[in-house]
Design an enzyme around this catalytic site. Sequence first.
Site, short mmCIF file in Angstrom:
data_model
loop_
_atom_site.label_atom_id
_atom_site.label_comp_id
_atom_site.label_asym_id
_atom_site.label_seq_id
_atom_site.Cartn_x
_atom_site.Cartn_y
_atom_site.Cartn_z
N SER A 32 -14.06 5.34 62.89
CA SER A 32 -14.30 3.95 62.56
C SER A 32 -15.67 3.51 63.09
O SER A 32 -16.69 4.12 62.73
CB SER A 32 -13.16 3.09 63.12
N GLU A 50 -8.00 1.78 52.31
CA GLU A 50 -8.75 1.07 53.36
C GLU A 50 -10.02 0.44 52.80
O GLU A 50 -10.63 0.96 51.87
CB GLU A 50 -9.06 1.98 54.53
N HIS A 80 -6.41 3.66 57.38
CA HIS A 80 -7.59 3.82 58.23
C HIS A 80 -7.33 4.81 59.37
O HIS A 80 -6.32 4.73 60.06
CB HIS A 80 -7.95 2.44 58.79
#
Length: 296
Positions: free
Chosen positions: A139, A233, A263
């Site tokens: 991320s 996502e 995610h």
Amino acid sequence: MSQDQRAAARSMMTKRDPDRTPAQERADFDAIFADRPLGDDVTLTPRTLGGRPALDVQVKGADGDAVILYLHGGGYVVGSARTGANLAAPLARRTGLPAVSLEYRLAPEHPFPAAVDDALAAYKELLGSGRPIVLVGDSAGGGAALATLIAARREGLPLPVAAVFFSPWVDLTLSGESMDARGDLDPLFSRAHMAAYAEHYLAGHDPRDELASPLLADLTGLPPLLIQVGSAEVLLDDSLRLAVRAAQHDVDVSLDVVAGAPHVYPLMAGVMDEADEALDRTAHFLTLRLTVGGVA
């Protein structure tokens, strides 16, 4: 992986109010991730790396010559070295390599470019050990990892053997089509969530800066990359565009997209078959790159 597994994985996630304070975000994130079992074969040892707290993530028998530098996710606002260990540990187990999970400074108390500065300082210290390095992040940690590669190249430093990004956030301009097109499908985030994180981290800085949105940078000369992302996502297009841009800049790049996965789906190992498979593929990719580089 069955459709039931994909649905079960998504059902374990909840969209929260994007207007929560950083303190509320951190408390919720830590409640989910900070104490997850890592396995009886894992030892976490506090250390300092590049002037920041970090954890040596040692899995019994994982004593290879290279080292994994892991950068955790959390929108540059939440997360810690301990939450990063949730993926660093299984990667260490599968690759036979020790890992270090870095606790870089968080926004809004420490806005851009604090996270990249800390990651680069940690990377420089690891370079001093003479050990080959692989860089991994999820991320925002994936975005920070890519920005660290660019910053290291800018300074003329040797680059890692390879890098792996799980659902990387590499475009803080939020220009990807999936930012809106996948908003209803994503069980965690919407544009509003990502905009709030970006505002905390950028603190008014231009999001087009290549160290804030490394998708926009010249990627020429970067090491081989592996990108893994789910189709469910809002950050899907960050990964798709990164793979295309890397290829256009003659960078070896592999892209795995799992339909219906959420995610950072590798965190769902044990729940989704594809999560375990993703970690296995990552380990294979890293082992291969180290072998080609004459390390393994």
